[in-house]
Design an enzyme around this catalytic site. Structure first.
Site, short mmCIF file in Angstrom:
data_model
loop_
_atom_site.label_atom_id
_atom_site.label_comp_id
_atom_site.label_asym_id
_atom_site.label_seq_id
_atom_site.Cartn_x
_atom_site.Cartn_y
_atom_site.Cartn_z
N PHE A 151 0.86 -1.19 0.00
CA PHE A 151 0.00 0.00 0.00
C PHE A 151 0.89 1.23 0.00
CE2 PHE A 151 -2.26 3.62 1.60
CZ PHE A 151 -3.44 3.56 0.87
N ASP A 236 9.22 2.92 2.11
CA ASP A 236 8.05 3.74 2.42
C ASP A 236 7.78 3.61 3.91
OD1 ASP A 236 5.57 4.79 2.89
OD2 ASP A 236 4.61 3.92 1.11
N LYS A 265 2.34 11.29 7.09
CA LYS A 265 1.47 11.02 8.24
C LYS A 265 1.91 11.77 9.51
CE LYS A 265 -1.14 7.24 6.54
NZ LYS A 265 -0.83 6.06 5.76
C1 LIG Z 1 -0.96 6.16 4.23
C2 LIG Z 1 0.14 5.62 3.43
C3 LIG Z 1 0.50 6.20 2.20
C4 LIG Z 1 -0.30 7.32 1.55
O1 LIG Z 1 -0.36 8.46 2.32
P1 LIG Z 1 -1.50 9.56 1.97
O2 LIG Z 1 -1.13 10.72 2.83
O3 LIG Z 1 -2.81 8.95 2.34
O4 LIG Z 1 -1.41 9.84 0.52
C5 LIG Z 1 1.58 5.69 1.54
N1 LIG Z 1 2.29 4.67 2.04
C6 LIG Z 1 1.98 4.08 3.22
C7 LIG Z 1 2.80 2.95 3.72
C8 LIG Z 1 0.88 4.52 3.94
O5 LIG Z 1 0.53 3.91 5.08
#
Ligand SMILES: *Cc1c(COP(=O)(O)O)cnc(C)c1O
Length: 408
Positions: A151, A236, A265
Protein backbone atom coordinates in the site's frame (compact mmCIF):
# COMPACT_ATOMS: atom_id res chain seq x y z
CA UNK A 1 -27.78 32.11 4.90
CA UNK A 2 -31.35 32.14 6.26
CA UNK A 3 -31.94 32.08 10.01
CA UNK A 4 -33.43 28.60 9.72
CA UNK A 5 -30.35 27.21 7.98
CA UNK A 6 -28.12 28.89 10.53
CA UNK A 7 -30.15 27.31 13.32
CA UNK A 8 -29.99 23.84 11.83
CA UNK A 9 -26.20 24.04 11.76
CA UNK A 10 -25.91 24.62 15.49
CA UNK A 11 -26.89 21.17 16.71
CA UNK A 12 -27.39 17.97 14.81
CA UNK A 13 -28.05 14.40 15.80
CA UNK A 14 -25.28 12.02 14.76
CA UNK A 15 -27.72 10.42 12.32
CA UNK A 16 -28.12 13.77 10.56
CA UNK A 17 -24.39 14.11 9.96
CA UNK A 18 -24.31 10.59 8.61
CA UNK A 19 -27.27 11.21 6.33
CA UNK A 20 -25.77 14.41 4.88
CA UNK A 21 -22.37 12.78 4.39
CA UNK A 22 -24.01 9.89 2.70
CA UNK A 23 -26.13 12.06 0.42
CA UNK A 24 -23.49 14.60 -0.60
CA UNK A 25 -20.16 12.84 -0.32
CA UNK A 26 -18.53 10.27 -2.57
CA UNK A 27 -18.77 6.86 -0.91
CA UNK A 28 -15.09 6.00 -1.12
CA UNK A 29 -14.93 5.15 2.61
CA UNK A 30 -17.03 3.03 4.92
CA UNK A 31 -16.47 4.72 8.29
CA UNK A 32 -17.69 3.44 11.62
CA UNK A 33 -20.78 5.42 12.53
CA UNK A 34 -19.25 7.61 15.19
CA UNK A 35 -19.19 11.38 14.74
CA UNK A 36 -16.16 12.83 16.52
CA UNK A 37 -15.88 16.41 17.55
CA UNK A 38 -12.92 16.71 19.94
CA UNK A 39 -9.64 14.97 20.73
CA UNK A 40 -6.92 15.13 23.34
CA UNK A 41 -3.98 12.74 23.61
CA UNK A 42 -5.24 9.19 23.07
CA UNK A 43 -8.87 10.17 23.63
CA UNK A 44 -11.56 11.44 21.28
CA UNK A 45 -15.15 12.48 22.01
CA UNK A 46 -18.25 12.17 19.88
CA UNK A 47 -20.94 14.81 19.47
CA UNK A 48 -22.92 13.22 22.33
CA UNK A 49 -19.98 13.60 24.71
CA UNK A 50 -19.04 9.90 24.76
CA UNK A 51 -15.30 9.27 25.12
CA UNK A 52 -13.31 6.74 23.09
CA UNK A 53 -9.74 5.46 23.17
CA UNK A 54 -8.40 5.99 19.66
CA UNK A 55 -6.54 2.84 18.62
CA UNK A 56 -6.17 3.87 14.99
CA UNK A 57 -4.53 7.29 15.46
CA UNK A 58 -5.57 8.30 11.92
CA UNK A 59 -3.54 5.47 10.42
CA UNK A 60 -0.53 6.64 12.49
CA UNK A 61 -0.76 10.30 11.51
CA UNK A 62 -1.51 11.17 15.14
CA UNK A 63 1.42 9.40 16.80
CA UNK A 64 1.93 12.48 19.01
CA UNK A 65 -1.66 12.30 20.32
CA UNK A 66 -4.63 14.45 19.31
CA UNK A 67 -4.23 18.22 19.32
CA UNK A 68 -0.81 18.21 20.92
CA UNK A 69 -0.50 21.68 22.49
CA UNK A 70 3.06 22.33 21.33
CA UNK A 71 2.25 21.49 17.71
CA UNK A 72 -0.96 23.50 17.97
CA UNK A 73 0.95 26.52 19.27
CA UNK A 74 3.43 26.25 16.38
CA UNK A 75 0.52 26.10 13.93
CA UNK A 76 -1.24 29.09 15.45
CA UNK A 77 1.93 31.16 15.73
CA UNK A 78 3.09 30.48 12.18
CA UNK A 79 -0.42 30.90 10.74
CA UNK A 80 -0.39 34.49 12.02
CA UNK A 81 2.95 35.20 10.32
CA UNK A 82 3.13 33.55 6.92
CA UNK A 83 1.42 30.46 5.53
CA UNK A 84 2.27 30.13 1.86
CA UNK A 85 4.72 31.73 -0.50
CA UNK A 86 4.92 28.96 -3.09
CA UNK A 87 8.42 27.91 -4.01
CA UNK A 88 8.69 30.83 -6.41
CA UNK A 89 10.12 32.67 -3.40
CA UNK A 90 12.08 31.49 -0.38
CA UNK A 91 10.66 31.44 3.11
CA UNK A 92 12.45 31.50 6.45
CA UNK A 93 11.03 28.16 7.65
CA UNK A 94 12.09 25.75 4.93
CA UNK A 95 15.80 25.67 5.75
CA UNK A 96 15.02 25.11 9.42
CA UNK A 97 12.79 22.15 8.49
CA UNK A 98 15.48 20.67 6.23
CA UNK A 99 18.07 20.97 8.98
CA UNK A 100 15.88 19.35 11.57
CA UNK A 101 14.83 16.43 9.36
CA UNK A 102 18.40 15.80 8.18
CA UNK A 103 19.82 15.98 11.72
CA UNK A 104 17.24 13.53 12.98
CA UNK A 105 17.35 10.99 10.16
CA UNK A 106 20.89 11.38 8.88
CA UNK A 107 19.64 12.23 5.38
CA UNK A 108 21.43 14.62 3.07
CA UNK A 109 18.63 15.88 0.85
CA UNK A 110 14.94 16.52 1.34
CA UNK A 111 12.08 17.00 -1.08
CA UNK A 112 9.04 18.39 0.76
CA UNK A 113 5.58 17.38 -0.42
CA UNK A 114 2.12 17.18 1.16
CA UNK A 115 0.40 13.79 1.07
CA UNK A 116 2.12 10.44 1.39
CA UNK A 117 1.08 9.44 -2.12
CA UNK A 118 2.83 12.52 -3.49
CA UNK A 119 6.03 11.53 -1.71
CA UNK A 120 5.81 8.08 -3.31
CA UNK A 121 5.12 9.50 -6.77
CA UNK A 122 7.97 11.96 -6.35
CA UNK A 123 10.39 9.17 -5.40
CA UNK A 124 9.32 7.10 -8.40
CA UNK A 125 9.93 10.06 -10.72
CA UNK A 126 13.30 10.90 -9.18
CA UNK A 127 14.54 7.34 -9.21
CA UNK A 128 13.56 6.81 -12.83
CA UNK A 129 15.41 9.96 -13.87
CA UNK A 130 18.40 8.86 -11.79
CA UNK A 131 18.27 5.51 -13.57
CA UNK A 132 18.48 7.13 -16.99
CA UNK A 133 20.99 9.85 -16.15
CA UNK A 134 23.28 8.17 -13.66
CA UNK A 135 22.87 4.46 -14.32
CA UNK A 136 22.46 4.79 -18.09
CA UNK A 137 19.29 2.71 -18.37
CA UNK A 138 17.89 2.92 -21.93
CA UNK A 139 15.07 5.44 -22.41
CA UNK A 140 11.71 4.39 -20.92
CA UNK A 141 13.04 0.99 -19.84
CA UNK A 142 13.45 1.66 -16.10
CA UNK A 143 11.97 -1.01 -13.85
CA UNK A 144 10.96 -0.71 -10.22
CA UNK A 145 10.36 -3.79 -8.10
CA UNK A 146 7.43 -3.56 -5.67
CA UNK A 147 5.87 -6.06 -3.29
CA UNK A 148 2.59 -7.96 -3.44
CA UNK A 149 -0.09 -6.50 -1.14
CA UNK A 150 1.74 -3.18 -1.02
CA UNK A 151 0.00 0.00 0.00
CA UNK A 152 1.64 3.21 -1.17
CA UNK A 153 -1.37 5.48 -1.69
CA UNK A 154 -4.21 6.14 -4.11
CA UNK A 155 -2.95 8.12 -7.06
CA UNK A 156 -3.10 6.67 -10.54
CA UNK A 157 0.61 5.87 -10.76
CA UNK A 158 0.52 4.09 -7.42
CA UNK A 159 -2.66 2.03 -7.83
CA UNK A 160 -1.18 0.86 -11.12
CA UNK A 161 1.29 -1.27 -9.17
CA UNK A 162 -1.10 -2.22 -6.36
CA UNK A 163 -2.23 -5.84 -6.24
CA UNK A 164 -5.50 -5.04 -4.47
CA UNK A 165 -8.35 -5.53 -6.96
CA UNK A 166 -10.50 -2.88 -5.21
CA UNK A 167 -7.74 -0.31 -5.61
CA UNK A 168 -7.28 -1.06 -9.33
CA UNK A 169 -10.54 -2.22 -10.84
CA UNK A 170 -11.95 0.31 -13.27
CA UNK A 171 -9.03 2.74 -13.10
CA UNK A 172 -6.78 1.54 -15.90
CA UNK A 173 -4.85 1.91 -18.12
CA UNK A 174 -1.83 1.98 -15.83
CA UNK A 175 1.78 3.03 -16.25
CA UNK A 176 4.21 0.22 -17.09
CA UNK A 177 7.61 -0.31 -15.47
CA UNK A 178 6.71 -2.09 -12.23
CA UNK A 179 7.42 -5.68 -11.33
CA UNK A 180 5.62 -7.30 -8.40
CA UNK A 181 7.28 -9.87 -6.12
CA UNK A 182 5.87 -11.65 -3.05
CA UNK A 183 6.67 -9.70 0.13
CA UNK A 184 9.14 -11.45 2.42
CA UNK A 185 10.56 -13.79 -0.22
CA UNK A 186 14.25 -12.92 -0.70
CA UNK A 187 14.76 -15.47 -3.45
CA UNK A 188 11.91 -14.12 -5.57
CA UNK A 189 13.33 -10.64 -5.07
CA UNK A 190 16.76 -11.73 -6.20
CA UNK A 191 15.32 -13.26 -9.37
CA UNK A 192 13.35 -10.13 -10.24
CA UNK A 193 16.39 -7.90 -10.79
CA UNK A 194 17.35 -7.08 -14.38
CA UNK A 195 19.95 -4.65 -15.72
CA UNK A 196 17.10 -2.10 -15.96
CA UNK A 197 16.08 -2.32 -12.30
CA UNK A 198 16.50 1.17 -10.90
CA UNK A 199 14.83 0.65 -7.53
CA UNK A 200 13.05 -1.57 -5.06
CA UNK A 201 10.13 0.13 -3.33
CA UNK A 202 8.78 -1.51 -0.18
CA UNK A 203 7.19 -0.93 3.20
CA UNK A 204 9.44 -2.30 5.98
CA UNK A 205 6.27 -3.68 7.58
CA UNK A 206 3.16 -3.79 5.40
CA UNK A 207 0.58 -1.70 7.25
CA UNK A 208 -2.62 -1.76 5.24
CA UNK A 209 -2.03 -5.39 4.29
CA UNK A 210 -2.54 -6.18 7.98
CA UNK A 211 0.73 -5.44 9.81
CA UNK A 212 2.74 -8.02 7.89
CA UNK A 213 6.25 -8.32 9.32
CA UNK A 214 8.75 -9.85 6.90
CA UNK A 215 11.01 -12.71 8.05
CA UNK A 216 14.17 -11.61 9.90
CA UNK A 217 16.97 -10.80 7.47
CA UNK A 218 14.65 -9.98 4.57
CA UNK A 219 15.27 -6.24 4.63
CA UNK A 220 18.98 -6.82 5.08
CA UNK A 221 18.94 -9.03 2.00
CA UNK A 222 16.91 -6.41 0.14
CA UNK A 223 19.57 -3.85 1.06
CA UNK A 224 22.38 -6.16 -0.13
CA UNK A 225 20.67 -6.96 -3.42
CA UNK A 226 20.04 -3.29 -4.17
CA UNK A 227 23.69 -2.47 -3.48
CA UNK A 228 24.86 -5.41 -5.56
CA UNK A 229 22.69 -4.43 -8.56
CA UNK A 230 23.27 -0.68 -8.24
CA UNK A 231 19.57 -0.14 -7.53
CA UNK A 232 18.07 2.37 -5.12
CA UNK A 233 16.34 1.04 -2.03
CA UNK A 234 13.22 3.12 -1.37
CA UNK A 235 11.55 2.39 1.96
CA UNK A 236 8.05 3.74 2.42
CA UNK A 237 8.03 4.62 6.13
CA UNK A 238 4.94 6.80 5.86
CA UNK A 239 3.15 4.53 8.34
CA UNK A 240 6.01 2.66 10.06
CA UNK A 241 8.20 5.72 10.54
CA UNK A 242 8.38 8.41 13.21
CA UNK A 243 8.28 6.19 16.24
CA UNK A 244 5.41 3.86 15.43
CA UNK A 245 7.44 0.66 15.67
CA UNK A 246 9.54 1.75 18.65
CA UNK A 247 12.39 3.25 16.61
CA UNK A 248 12.46 6.50 14.66
CA UNK A 249 12.39 4.47 11.41
CA UNK A 250 11.47 0.80 11.11
CA UNK A 251 14.62 0.15 9.03
CA UNK A 252 16.59 0.43 12.29
CA UNK A 253 15.23 -2.93 13.45
CA UNK A 254 17.51 -4.55 10.90
CA UNK A 255 20.24 -1.95 11.16
CA UNK A 256 19.98 -1.01 7.49
CA UNK A 257 19.75 2.31 5.70
CA UNK A 258 17.55 2.96 2.70
CA UNK A 259 18.81 5.23 -0.08
CA UNK A 260 15.46 6.97 -0.18
CA UNK A 261 13.06 7.12 2.77
CA UNK A 262 9.49 8.34 2.51
CA UNK A 263 7.82 9.93 5.51
CA UNK A 264 4.44 11.58 5.94
CA UNK A 265 1.47 11.02 8.24
CA UNK A 266 2.93 11.75 11.74
CA UNK A 267 5.32 14.29 10.23
CA UNK A 268 2.63 16.83 11.10
CA UNK A 269 1.19 15.10 14.17
CA UNK A 270 -2.16 15.12 12.41
CA UNK A 271 -2.46 18.87 11.96
CA UNK A 272 -1.74 19.28 8.31
CA UNK A 273 -0.63 17.14 5.35
CA UNK A 274 3.17 17.13 5.29
CA UNK A 275 5.33 14.50 3.62
CA UNK A 276 8.91 14.29 2.48
CA UNK A 277 11.27 12.29 0.32
CA UNK A 278 14.58 11.86 2.18
CA UNK A 279 17.63 10.78 0.33
CA UNK A 280 21.15 9.86 1.34
CA UNK A 281 22.27 9.24 -2.22
CA UNK A 282 22.45 11.29 -5.38
CA UNK A 283 18.88 10.41 -6.37
CA UNK A 284 17.24 13.72 -5.46
CA UNK A 285 20.18 15.55 -7.00
CA UNK A 286 18.91 14.74 -10.51
CA UNK A 287 15.88 17.01 -10.18
CA UNK A 288 16.38 20.36 -11.90
CA UNK A 289 14.22 23.50 -11.65
CA UNK A 290 10.91 23.03 -13.41
CA UNK A 291 11.01 19.23 -13.42
CA UNK A 292 8.97 18.62 -10.29
CA UNK A 293 7.10 20.67 -7.75
CA UNK A 294 4.08 21.40 -5.61
CA UNK A 295 2.37 24.68 -4.79
CA UNK A 296 2.02 23.77 -1.12
CA UNK A 297 5.10 21.56 -0.70
CA UNK A 298 7.55 23.13 1.74
CA UNK A 299 5.23 25.95 2.76
CA UNK A 300 6.16 27.79 5.96
CA UNK A 301 3.12 26.62 7.89
CA UNK A 302 3.87 22.96 7.05
CA UNK A 303 7.53 23.45 7.98
CA UNK A 304 6.72 25.00 11.36
CA UNK A 305 4.17 22.29 12.14
CA UNK A 306 6.52 19.49 11.08
CA UNK A 307 9.38 20.82 13.19
CA UNK A 308 7.13 20.93 16.23
CA UNK A 309 5.78 17.45 15.45
CA UNK A 310 9.32 16.02 15.24
CA UNK A 311 10.33 17.96 18.33
CA UNK A 312 7.65 16.54 20.61
CA UNK A 313 8.21 13.03 19.31
CA UNK A 314 11.82 13.19 20.47
CA UNK A 315 11.61 15.52 23.50
CA UNK A 316 8.68 13.73 25.08
CA UNK A 317 10.13 10.24 24.75
CA UNK A 318 7.33 8.97 22.51
CA UNK A 319 9.58 6.65 20.51
CA UNK A 320 10.86 5.07 23.72
CA UNK A 321 7.30 4.76 24.97
CA UNK A 322 6.36 2.84 21.83
CA UNK A 323 9.39 0.59 22.29
CA UNK A 324 8.49 -0.12 25.89
CA UNK A 325 4.71 -0.34 25.79
CA UNK A 326 4.30 -1.95 22.36
CA UNK A 327 5.59 -5.33 23.51
CA UNK A 328 3.58 -4.95 26.74
CA UNK A 329 0.37 -4.35 24.71
CA UNK A 330 1.15 -7.27 22.42
CA UNK A 331 1.96 -9.71 25.24
CA UNK A 332 -1.10 -8.63 27.25
CA UNK A 333 -3.33 -9.21 24.24
CA UNK A 334 -1.78 -12.61 23.60
CA UNK A 335 -2.30 -13.63 27.22
CA UNK A 336 -5.84 -12.30 27.37
CA UNK A 337 -6.97 -13.76 24.04
CA UNK A 338 -5.21 -17.12 24.01
CA UNK A 339 -6.46 -19.33 21.20
CA UNK A 340 -9.59 -17.26 20.66
CA UNK A 341 -7.60 -15.58 17.91
CA UNK A 342 -5.25 -16.96 15.28
CA UNK A 343 -2.37 -14.64 16.08
CA UNK A 344 -1.30 -11.43 17.76
CA UNK A 345 1.66 -9.81 16.05
CA UNK A 346 3.31 -6.45 16.02
CA UNK A 347 6.29 -4.24 16.35
CA UNK A 348 6.26 -1.33 18.77
CA UNK A 349 2.76 0.12 18.87
CA UNK A 350 1.79 -1.28 15.46
CA UNK A 351 -0.17 -4.35 16.47
CA UNK A 352 -2.54 -6.71 14.69
CA UNK A 353 -4.99 -9.20 16.10
CA UNK A 354 -5.55 -11.83 13.44
CA UNK A 355 -8.93 -13.53 13.82
CA UNK A 356 -9.69 -17.12 12.95
CA UNK A 357 -10.97 -17.56 9.40
CA UNK A 358 -14.44 -18.58 10.65
CA UNK A 359 -14.84 -15.60 13.02
CA UNK A 360 -17.05 -13.74 10.56
CA UNK A 361 -14.57 -10.94 9.81
CA UNK A 362 -13.17 -8.12 11.93
CA UNK A 363 -15.80 -5.49 11.20
CA UNK A 364 -18.42 -6.67 13.73
CA UNK A 365 -15.74 -6.73 16.44
CA UNK A 366 -14.70 -3.18 15.58
CA UNK A 367 -18.37 -2.16 15.86
CA UNK A 368 -18.62 -3.89 19.25
CA UNK A 369 -15.41 -2.22 20.44
CA UNK A 370 -16.83 1.13 19.41
CA UNK A 371 -19.83 0.46 21.67
CA UNK A 372 -17.37 -0.15 24.51
CA UNK A 373 -15.45 3.07 23.83
CA UNK A 374 -12.50 1.78 21.82
CA UNK A 375 -12.04 2.86 18.23
CA UNK A 376 -10.16 0.71 15.76
CA UNK A 377 -10.58 -0.37 12.19
CA UNK A 378 -10.39 -3.68 10.41
CA UNK A 379 -7.66 -4.07 7.83
CA UNK A 380 -8.62 -6.45 5.09
CA UNK A 381 -11.19 -8.94 6.20
CA UNK A 382 -10.10 -10.52 9.45
CA UNK A 383 -7.40 -8.38 11.01
CA UNK A 384 -7.94 -5.80 13.75
CA UNK A 385 -5.14 -3.24 13.79
CA UNK A 386 -4.36 -1.58 17.11
CA UNK A 387 -2.12 1.44 16.69
CA UNK A 388 -2.89 4.07 19.34
CA UNK A 389 -1.06 7.38 19.70
CA UNK A 390 2.42 6.77 21.12
CA UNK A 391 1.53 8.68 24.30
CA UNK A 392 -0.65 5.82 25.57
CA UNK A 393 -0.05 4.69 29.16
CA UNK A 394 0.13 1.24 30.73
CA UNK A 395 -3.27 1.73 32.43
CA UNK A 396 -4.87 2.73 29.15
CA UNK A 397 -3.41 -0.36 27.51
CA UNK A 398 -4.77 -2.55 30.32
CA UNK A 399 -8.19 -1.03 29.74
CA UNK A 400 -7.94 -1.56 25.96
CA UNK A 401 -6.97 -5.21 26.45
CA UNK A 402 -10.01 -5.73 28.70
CA UNK A 403 -12.29 -4.35 26.00
CA UNK A 404 -10.77 -6.47 23.25
CA UNK A 405 -10.93 -9.59 25.42
CA UNK A 406 -14.57 -8.83 26.25
CA UNK A 407 -15.74 -8.60 22.63
CA UNK A 408 -13.72 -11.58 21.41
C1 LIG B 1 -0.96 6.16 4.23
C2 LIG B 1 0.14 5.62 3.43
C3 LIG B 1 0.50 6.20 2.20
C4 LIG B 1 -0.30 7.32 1.55
O1 LIG B 1 -0.36 8.46 2.32
P1 LIG B 1 -1.50 9.56 1.97
O2 LIG B 1 -1.13 10.72 2.83
O3 LIG B 1 -2.81 8.95 2.34
O4 LIG B 1 -1.41 9.84 0.52
C5 LIG B 1 1.58 5.69 1.54
N1 LIG B 1 2.29 4.67 2.04
C6 LIG B 1 1.98 4.08 3.22
C7 LIG B 1 2.80 2.95 3.72
C8 LIG B 1 0.88 4.52 3.94
O5 LIG B 1 0.53 3.91 5.08
Amino acid sequence: MSAATEESRIYREPADYIEVESALGAHNYKPLDVVLTRGEGVWVWDTEGKRYLDCLAAYSAVNQGHCHPRIRDALIEQSAKLTLTSRAFRNDQLALFYEEVCDLTGSHKVLPMNSGAEAVESAVKAVRKWGYEVRGVPKDQAEIIVCRNNFHGRTLGIVGFSTDPDARRGFGPFAPGFKVVPFGDAEALEEAFTPNTVAVLAEPIQGEAGVIIPPPGYLTRMRELCTQHGATLILDEIQTGLGRTGTLLAEEHEGIEADVTLIGKALSGGFYPVSAVLSNSEVLGVLQPGEHGSTFGGNPLACAVARAALGVLVDEGMIENAAELGPYFETSLRQALGDRVAEVRGRGLMIAVQLHGDAGGARPYCEALKQRGLLCKETHVDTIRLAPPLVITRDEIDWAVEQVAAVL
